[in-house]
Design an enzyme around this catalytic site. Structure first.
Site, short mmCIF file in Angstrom:
data_model
loop_
_atom_site.label_atom_id
_atom_site.label_comp_id
_atom_site.label_asym_id
_atom_site.label_seq_id
_atom_site.Cartn_x
_atom_site.Cartn_y
_atom_site.Cartn_z
N ASP A 21 -0.32 38.41 -10.74
CA ASP A 21 -1.32 37.59 -10.07
C ASP A 21 -2.73 37.83 -10.61
O ASP A 21 -3.23 38.95 -10.60
CB ASP A 21 -1.28 37.88 -8.56
CG ASP A 21 -2.11 36.88 -7.76
OD1 ASP A 21 -2.04 35.68 -8.07
OD2 ASP A 21 -2.80 37.31 -6.83
N GLU A 72 5.04 40.49 -6.11
CA GLU A 72 3.70 40.17 -6.60
C GLU A 72 2.95 41.47 -6.89
O GLU A 72 2.89 42.36 -6.04
CB GLU A 72 2.93 39.36 -5.56
CG GLU A 72 1.52 39.00 -5.99
CD GLU A 72 0.76 38.30 -4.89
OE1 GLU A 72 0.76 37.06 -4.89
OE2 GLU A 72 0.16 38.99 -4.03
N ARG A 115 0.82 -1.21 0.00
CA ARG A 115 0.00 0.00 0.00
C ARG A 115 0.86 1.27 0.00
O ARG A 115 0.54 2.24 -0.70
CB ARG A 115 -0.95 -0.02 1.20
CG ARG A 115 -1.88 1.19 1.33
CD ARG A 115 -2.51 1.63 0.02
NE ARG A 115 -3.18 0.56 -0.68
CZ ARG A 115 -3.50 0.60 -1.95
NH1 ARG A 115 -3.20 1.67 -2.68
NH2 ARG A 115 -4.11 -0.42 -2.53
N LYS A 152 2.67 25.23 -2.35
CA LYS A 152 1.40 24.64 -1.94
C LYS A 152 1.48 23.12 -2.01
O LYS A 152 0.82 22.45 -2.79
CB LYS A 152 0.26 25.17 -2.81
CG LYS A 152 0.02 26.66 -2.61
CD LYS A 152 -1.10 27.17 -3.51
CE LYS A 152 -1.32 28.67 -3.33
NZ LYS A 152 -2.36 29.20 -4.23
N LYS A 197 4.72 39.77 -1.23
CA LYS A 197 3.34 39.54 -1.62
C LYS A 197 2.43 40.64 -1.09
O LYS A 197 2.89 41.57 -0.41
CB LYS A 197 2.89 38.16 -1.13
CG LYS A 197 3.68 37.02 -1.79
CD LYS A 197 3.30 35.67 -1.24
CE LYS A 197 1.91 35.26 -1.65
NZ LYS A 197 1.82 34.95 -3.10
#
Length: 285
Positions: free
Chosen positions: A223, A201, A104, A139, A171
């Site tokens: 973005d 960004e 598995r 992410k 950001k």
């Protein structure tokens, strides 16, 4: 085309070992213990049940060798290969206790990572002929970053930042807290070493123009911009920095976005929501 990639066993092992420990618990595979002679020799074959791109063979092999160094894992294909339904990917020879206990973990890794590689290759193929590269982001699933980013490379993609200390990425939250584009760029340049890149960004062309007037960054994360806005942004940058498109990119939108002239398309979903590829393990003897 096969995209060659490599990850040392040192980085695979914590992932595989943790998965085995989690699966075996404190008593091991009680079903095999109850029904079979644990030392009964067994051979099993990994087969593709879908078309796709393979990734994770090294992890699958470790799922067995960590249980028993005497097991023999023979790869018939290599990571980065395109595979078709029915293809034999690898063969494992070992004791029943080893093959069934590692099955598995090996399949989970192969299926998940091959799913990432397959999705990545689909986007890479979609933008073929443009200069755009396909990148994953941070992410990733906790604990799986190294192997998920490896799978992206097996699919022909590349990585954005690996960690927070790889580069300075300013950001929207940073800008809101710090007080504006120009001041943030100035502070970043004062802190960055000569080998560290600075990326900013931007959500609007006004922000981009302000940044360019302030001396600019090494890269701009454009973005959630539409195709026409991206085309204008690329023209404003004029090759002075890397233009990176991000936000809501799909296999259907990737080509039009790449044709705007951006250098990079970054996609978080390659690692956080991709569908596993169907791979099976069949006992052959």
């Amino acid at each position: 085309m096969t995209f060659q990639t490599f990850l040392p066993d040192l980085l695979w092992e914590p992932v595989v070992r943790g998965a085995l420990v989690e699966d075996l618990g404190t008593g091991g595979d009680v079903t095999t213990q109850a029904l079979l002679d644990p030392e009964q020799p067994l051979q099993a074959v990994f087969r593709a049940r879908q078309n796709g791109v393979l990734a994770g063979l090294q992890g699958a092999q470790l799922a067995f060798s960590l249980l028993d160094r005497r097991s023999a894992f023979i790869s018939h294909r290599q990571d980065g290969d395109r595979i078709g339904t029915g293809d034999v990917l690898a063969v494992i020879d070992g004791s029943a206790s080893t093959v069934l206990a590692g099955e598995r973990t090996a399949l989970n890794l192969l299926s998940h990572l091959s799913g990432i590689a397959t999705a990545t290759r689909a986007i890479v193929d979609a933008v073929h002929g443009t200069k755009a590269r396909i990148c994953c982001t941070r992410k990733t699933l906790p604990g799986l970053k190294a192997v998920q980013k490896y799978a992206v490379r097996a699919g022909g993609g590349a990585s954005h930042r690996y960690r927070l200390d790889d580069a300075i990425l300013i950001k929207d939250n940073h800008l809101a807290l710090f007080g504006g584009v120009s001041a943030a760029l100035k502070a970043a340049r004062q802190r960055a070493g000569h080998l560290m890149k600075i990326e900013l960004e931007v959500d609007t062309l006004d922000q981009l123009e302000e940044a360019l007037a302030a001396g600019g960054a090494d890269a701009y994360l454009l973005d959630n911009m539409g195709v026409e806005t991206l085309r204008r942004a690329v023209k404003l940058i004029g090759g002075r920095a890397i233009a990176e498109a991000s936000g809501g990119i799909t296999p259907e939108t990737a080509r039009p976005i790449a044709e705007t002239g951006v250098d990079v398309l970054s996609l978080g979903w390659l690692t956080h929501t991709v569908k596993a590829l169907d791979i099976g393990l069949d006992i052959s003897g």
